[in-house]
Enzyme design. Structure first.
Site, PDB file in Angstrom:
ATOM      1  N   GLU A 287      61.053 -36.230 -78.253  1.00  0.00           N
ATOM      2  CA  GLU A 287      60.816 -36.406 -76.947  1.00  0.00           C
ATOM      3  C   GLU A 287      60.754 -35.089 -76.562  1.00  0.00           C
ATOM      4  O   GLU A 287      61.579 -34.971 -76.142  1.00  0.00           O
ATOM      5  CB  GLU A 287      63.182 -37.182 -77.417  1.00  0.00           C
ATOM      6  CG  GLU A 287      62.777 -36.121 -78.499  1.00  0.00           C
ATOM      7  CD  GLU A 287      63.099 -35.406 -79.629  1.00  0.00           C
ATOM      8  OE1 GLU A 287      62.410 -36.738 -80.424  1.00  0.00           O
ATOM      9  OE2 GLU A 287      63.958 -35.913 -80.545  1.00  0.00           O
ATOM     10  N   HIS A 311      63.884 -45.535 -77.076  1.00  0.00           N
ATOM     11  CA  HIS A 311      63.799 -44.212 -78.190  1.00  0.00           C
ATOM     12  C   HIS A 311      64.250 -42.888 -78.031  1.00  0.00           C
ATOM     13  O   HIS A 311      64.939 -42.504 -77.911  1.00  0.00           O
ATOM     14  CB  HIS A 311      63.627 -44.528 -79.596  1.00  0.00           C
ATOM     15  CG  HIS A 311      63.221 -43.940 -80.907  1.00  0.00           C
ATOM     16  ND1 HIS A 311      64.510 -44.344 -81.803  1.00  0.00           N
ATOM     17  CD2 HIS A 311      63.493 -42.059 -80.879  1.00  0.00           C
ATOM     18  CE1 HIS A 311      64.526 -42.966 -82.477  1.00  0.00           C
ATOM     19  NE2 HIS A 311      63.467 -42.101 -81.889  1.00  0.00           N
ATOM     20  N   GLU A 312      62.448 -42.283 -77.441  1.00  0.00           N
ATOM     21  CA  GLU A 312      63.161 -41.825 -76.982  1.00  0.00           C
ATOM     22  C   GLU A 312      63.361 -41.236 -75.696  1.00  0.00           C
ATOM     23  O   GLU A 312      64.087 -39.597 -75.465  1.00  0.00           O
ATOM     24  CB  GLU A 312      61.537 -41.249 -76.373  1.00  0.00           C
ATOM     25  CG  GLU A 312      60.262 -41.396 -77.694  1.00  0.00           C
ATOM     26  CD  GLU A 312      60.770 -41.186 -78.861  1.00  0.00           C
ATOM     27  OE1 GLU A 312      61.190 -39.728 -78.917  1.00  0.00           O
ATOM     28  OE2 GLU A 312      60.574 -41.645 -79.835  1.00  0.00           O
ATOM     29  N   HIS A 315      67.137 -40.062 -76.803  1.00  0.00           N
ATOM     30  CA  HIS A 315      66.947 -38.191 -77.753  1.00  0.00           C
ATOM     31  C   HIS A 315      67.279 -37.499 -76.327  1.00  0.00           C
ATOM     32  O   HIS A 315      68.076 -36.281 -76.066  1.00  0.00           O
ATOM     33  CB  HIS A 315      65.472 -38.474 -77.467  1.00  0.00           C
ATOM     34  CG  HIS A 315      65.284 -38.455 -79.345  1.00  0.00           C
ATOM     35  ND1 HIS A 315      66.594 -38.221 -80.045  1.00  0.00           N
ATOM     36  CD2 HIS A 315      64.258 -39.034 -79.782  1.00  0.00           C
ATOM     37  CE1 HIS A 315      65.877 -38.385 -81.834  1.00  0.00           C
ATOM     38  NE2 HIS A 315      64.535 -38.817 -80.929  1.00  0.00           N
ATOM     39  N   GLU A 334      68.731 -38.942 -84.405  1.00  0.00           N
ATOM     40  CA  GLU A 334      68.250 -39.594 -85.353  1.00  0.00           C
ATOM     41  C   GLU A 334      68.255 -40.814 -85.140  1.00  0.00           C
ATOM     42  O   GLU A 334      67.973 -42.147 -84.162  1.00  0.00           O
ATOM     43  CB  GLU A 334      66.916 -39.881 -86.039  1.00  0.00           C
ATOM     44  CG  GLU A 334      65.542 -38.692 -86.161  1.00  0.00           C
ATOM     45  CD  GLU A 334      64.862 -38.668 -84.339  1.00  0.00           C
ATOM     46  OE1 GLU A 334      64.689 -40.191 -84.392  1.00  0.00           O
ATOM     47  OE2 GLU A 334      64.631 -37.638 -83.738  1.00  0.00           O
ATOM     48  N   ASP A 389      60.203 -31.349 -93.372  1.00  0.00           N
ATOM     49  CA  ASP A 389      59.292 -32.833 -93.549  1.00  0.00           C
ATOM     50  C   ASP A 389      60.273 -33.889 -94.474  1.00  0.00           C
ATOM     51  O   ASP A 389      60.218 -35.273 -94.314  1.00  0.00           O
ATOM     52  CB  ASP A 389      58.107 -32.757 -93.588  1.00  0.00           C
ATOM     53  CG  ASP A 389      57.262 -33.367 -92.370  1.00  0.00           C
ATOM     54  OD1 ASP A 389      57.821 -33.050 -91.576  1.00  0.00           O
ATOM     55  OD2 ASP A 389      56.199 -33.874 -92.823  1.00  0.00           O
ATOM     56  N   TYR A 397      67.392 -42.069 -89.640  1.00  0.00           N
ATOM     57  CA  TYR A 397      67.129 -43.043 -88.828  1.00  0.00           C
ATOM     58  C   TYR A 397      67.941 -44.406 -88.863  1.00  0.00           C
ATOM     59  O   TYR A 397      68.583 -44.736 -87.501  1.00  0.00           O
ATOM     60  CB  TYR A 397      65.870 -43.918 -88.181  1.00  0.00           C
ATOM     61  CG  TYR A 397      65.070 -42.706 -88.036  1.00  0.00           C
ATOM     62  CD1 TYR A 397      64.644 -42.948 -86.880  1.00  0.00           C
ATOM     63  CD2 TYR A 397      64.446 -41.507 -88.516  1.00  0.00           C
ATOM     64  CE1 TYR A 397      63.455 -41.938 -86.112  1.00  0.00           C
ATOM     65  CE2 TYR A 397      63.193 -40.926 -88.239  1.00  0.00           C
ATOM     66  CZ  TYR A 397      63.052 -41.112 -86.788  1.00  0.00           C
ATOM     67  OH  TYR A 397      62.378 -40.014 -86.242  1.00  0.00           O
TER      68      TYR A 397
HETATM   69  N1  BES Z   1      61.857 -36.893 -82.467  1.00  0.00           N
HETATM   70  C1  BES Z   1      60.639 -37.991 -83.451  1.00  0.00           C
HETATM   71  C2  BES Z   1      59.337 -37.320 -84.242  1.00  0.00           C
HETATM   72  C3  BES Z   1      59.490 -37.059 -84.728  1.00  0.00           C
HETATM   73  C4  BES Z   1      60.431 -36.543 -86.305  1.00  0.00           C
HETATM   74  C5  BES Z   1      58.238 -35.915 -84.985  1.00  0.00           C
HETATM   75  C6  BES Z   1      60.461 -35.312 -87.009  1.00  0.00           C
HETATM   76  C7  BES Z   1      59.143 -34.818 -86.244  1.00  0.00           C
HETATM   77  C8  BES Z   1      59.865 -34.690 -86.764  1.00  0.00           C
HETATM   78  C9  BES Z   1      60.689 -39.011 -82.868  1.00  0.00           C
HETATM   79  O1  BES Z   1      61.928 -39.234 -81.214  1.00  0.00           O
HETATM   80  C10 BES Z   1      61.123 -40.490 -83.209  1.00  0.00           C
HETATM   81  O2  BES Z   1      62.159 -40.842 -84.149  1.00  0.00           O
HETATM   82  N2  BES Z   1      60.007 -41.401 -83.184  1.00  0.00           N
HETATM   83  C11 BES Z   1      59.709 -42.632 -83.717  1.00  0.00           C
HETATM   84  C12 BES Z   1      59.649 -43.678 -82.721  1.00  0.00           C
HETATM   85  C13 BES Z   1      60.543 -44.307 -83.451  1.00  0.00           C
HETATM   86  C14 BES Z   1      61.711 -44.375 -84.647  1.00  0.00           C
HETATM   87  C15 BES Z   1      60.736 -45.426 -82.113  1.00  0.00           C
HETATM   88  C16 BES Z   1      58.053 -43.028 -85.034  1.00  0.00           C
HETATM   89  O3  BES Z   1      57.162 -41.559 -84.592  1.00  0.00           O
HETATM   90  O4  BES Z   1      57.918 -43.160 -85.319  1.00  0.00           O
HETATM   91 ZN    ZN Z   2      63.870 -39.938 -82.658  1.00  0.00          ZN
END
Ligand code: BES
Ligand code: ZN
Length: 604
Positions: A287, A311-312, A315, A334, A389, A397
């Site tokens: 995002e 989703h993005e 954010h 999330e 991580d 989520y």
């Molecule tokens: N912010 C996240 C991606 C992220 C999370 C990067 C943790 C680094 C560390 C992003 O908004 C996200 O949640 N992406 C998901 C998309 C989805 C749930 C629709 C993904 O990448 O799968």
């Molecule tokens: Zn996200």
């Protein structure tokens, strides 16, 4: 009497606050940063960098504007990782600089290296001349072969969670919000884009973001990029050969922005564009403000995977406007976003679509619970001494979204929508902790049942209603029929029904059933990457050899963590190791990290 009542009310209110309310402007302690923002705080970052593809390095300077919070403070502490620092300078006026002594701490495998620079009470600017290392965890340097067009190299950054420090020395904590500007020098034929105000008509853009954001949202990409508008304030950036396809896929973006605004108040960032990255991008999407970074695996040709854009985009409220103050508060980003994502989907495509996504998410969560300790099943996990991580699974989520759905059901949609809109206004452009968010919630919406269980315990509190999608319930007998060897009619199925069908089949399927699936539904030849990844997972689990070539091709082109990690886990270790040896050089560090750990490959 009225005065007495008011005093009593104020007293009662103050009693319901948590024991230690955050002092004004106090930045919460972040175990993932060395920085000292409560003594000296960075408020603005000004970058002047040149991109060297041959050396895989960014080189130049960062000027940090600093604010003295504690007048007695003698030094500023910054985060860095694998940076080559050539010089530090200090200035009182931003014009005259004097060289400053600097010291680096012992590098930590998770946190990187603390960078100490002494400051006087008059110091307002710190300039650091530095270059990044080829191993910088935020950066992926792609050779031309790894791009769509195969002609030009490509570079992109991934800041979240704590990677920004590997390309910019700063206070890399989400509680420390900064504005930024940047001058980026790129080679002939390439163009740079950033999570800032971009200049589609000017090749030499000076980027500017005047809203303060957490450092993980500073982002850069450089490559052969073309811009196509999809609406008055929306558009796509992509390599020229896929730009038109991307613009078609994301044609509903403008409507999504309007739907989100109707629910949660104005979109405060100006433009909303989506950048389509090469397939090694480790996430579905990121995002980055004004410019979502996205995987090309969502270009299905039928808009069936655009929930990622919803989703993005969401954010822009939950995450970028109101941000998690520490990585244990990640669910505030999330969970809220996953809830809002589905509200946007409902506005555009109807309730059933949103329920199907929610139901798939719930199934994911149930699967994830089986693999996590009860502490990690909590919305607020303990991450001291761990990589942030470790907290990045479907719990923040899906459990987070379920928490909000449960509140919505308890209070009614109208009241809950008004509450959320007020929450975003109240905390706009701030980073907050779970306890701040929950105090506000209880004061403005009402008491929350089982709040402690949601936040600090595993599983789900008793009585929580799982989302139900009619279209999925109707699939149950179809699955039974198929398993009984009967022919089934799938002609009207959408992507979500396919996913539910495949995920609803037993984990162990014999070769005959696998072959039957493939023959009847042409799954190995599929072009929807979400369905394909699910099928390849089944193929890996059941050692279905006819899909092996496709599996290897997929793993050596796509770096999306959500697909790649389960695939390596499902494969037989020897085969996984062999494919990984070929695929690893093409992955971003964030994908390498979990696979290295799983397969016992030494990281470098
Ligand atoms: N912010 C996240 C991606 C992220 C999370 C990067 C943790 C680094 C560390 C992003 O908004 C996200 O949640 N992406 C998901 C998309 C989805 C749930 C629709 C993904 O990448 O799968
Ligand atoms: Zn996200």
């Amino acid at each position: 009497m009225r005065l007495f009542a008011a005093v009593l009310a104020a007293l009662l209110l103050s009693c319901s606050k948590p024991p230690e309310p955050k002092p004004m402007n106090q930045i919460p302690h972040d175990v993932h940063s060395y920085a000292n923002p409560n003594a000296v705080k960075v408020t603005h970052v000004s970058l002047d960098l040149e991109v060297f593809f041959e050396r895989q390095s960014l080189q130049g300077s960062a000027v940090l504007t600093i604010e003295h919070i504690d007048p007695k403070a003698k030094e500023i502490v910054l985060d860095s990782r694998a940076l080559q620092i050539d010089m530090a300078e200090a200035s009182d006026d931003g014009v005259k600089y004097r060289e400053a002594h600097f010291e680096t701490g012992k590098p930590d495998p998770i946190l990187g290296t603390a960078l100490h620079i002494p400051v006087g009470p008059q110091t307002k600017f710190i300039r650091i001349r530095y270059s990044t290392s080829p191993s910088a965890t935020a950066l992926q340097w792609l050779a031309p072969e790894q791009t769509e067009g195969k002609q030009h190299p490509f570079l992109y950054t991934q800041g979240e969670a704590i990677n920004t420090r590997s390309w910019i020395p700063l206070q890399d904590s989400p509680g420390v919000r900064v504005t930024y500007d940047a001058k980026i020098k790129v080679p002939e034929g390439a163009r740079a884009v950033m999570s800032a105000v971009n200049c589609p008509d000017k090749p030499n853009c000076v980027f500017k973001l005047e809203h303060a954001v957490p450092p993980y949202l500073i982002a850069l990409a450089v490559g052969d990029l073309q811009f196509i508008p999809t609406g008055p304030r929306t558009g796509v950036w992509a390599e020229p050969s896929i730009a038109a396809k991307a613009a078609e896929e994301f044609a509903d973006t403008e409507k999504m922005v309007a739907a989100a605004e109707k629910l949660y108040g104005p979109y405060r960032w100006g433009r909303y564009d989506v950048l389509v990255l090469p397939p090694s991008f480790p996430f579905g999407g990121m995002e980055n403000p004004l410019l979502t970074f996205a995987t090309p695996t969502i270009l299905a040709g039928d808009k069936s995977l655009v929930s990622l854009v919803a989703h993005e985009l969401a954010h822009s409220w939950s995450g970028n406007l109101v941000s998690n103050a520490t990585w244990s508060d990640f669910w505030l980003n999330e969970g809220y976003t996953t809830y809002i994502e589905r509200r946007i989907l409902e506005e555009l495509y109807g309730k059933e679509r949103a329920m199907m996504e929610a139901s798939l998410g719930y199934d994911d969560l149930m699967g994830e619970f089986k693999t996590l300790s009860s502490g990690d099943q909590a919305l607020h996990p303990k991450l001291d001494g761990r990589d942030p991580d470790d907290g990045m699974n479907s719990v923040p989520y899906e459990k987070g979204a379920l928490f909000l759905r449960t509140l919505e059901a308890a209070h009614g949609r109208e009241k809950f929508d008004a509450f959320l809109k007020g929450y975003f206004d109240h905390f706009a452009f701030q980073s907050i902790t779970t306890s701040e968010a929950m105090t506000y919630l209880q004061q403005n919406l009402g008491p929350v049942e089982n709040l402690k269980a949601w936040l600090y315990q595993g599983g789900l509190p008793k009585g929580v209603q799982p989302p139900v999608a009619e279209a999925f319930t109707a699939l149950q007998p179809v699955i039974t029929n198929w398993l009984a060897g009967k022919e089934i009619d799938t002609s009207s199925w959408n992507t979500h029904q396919w996913l539910h069908f495949l995920q609803g089949l037993p984990e162990k399927l014999d070769a005959k059933r696998m072959a039957r699936l493939d023959k009847e539904f042409h799954l190995t030849a599929g072009t929807n990457d979400e369905i394909l990844a699910q099928w390849l997972l089944m193929a890996a689990r059941n050692r279905y050899t006819p899909a092996e070539a496709k599996l290897e091709e997929f793993l050596t082109t796509v770096g999306r963590r959500k697909y790649v990690v389960p695939l390596y886990k499902a494969l037989d270790k020897k085969q996984a190791t062999a494919i990984y040896a070929k695929a690893r050089p093409g992955y971003h560090s964030m994908t390498r990290q979990p696979v290295d750990a799983m397969l016992g490959v030494p990281s470098n």
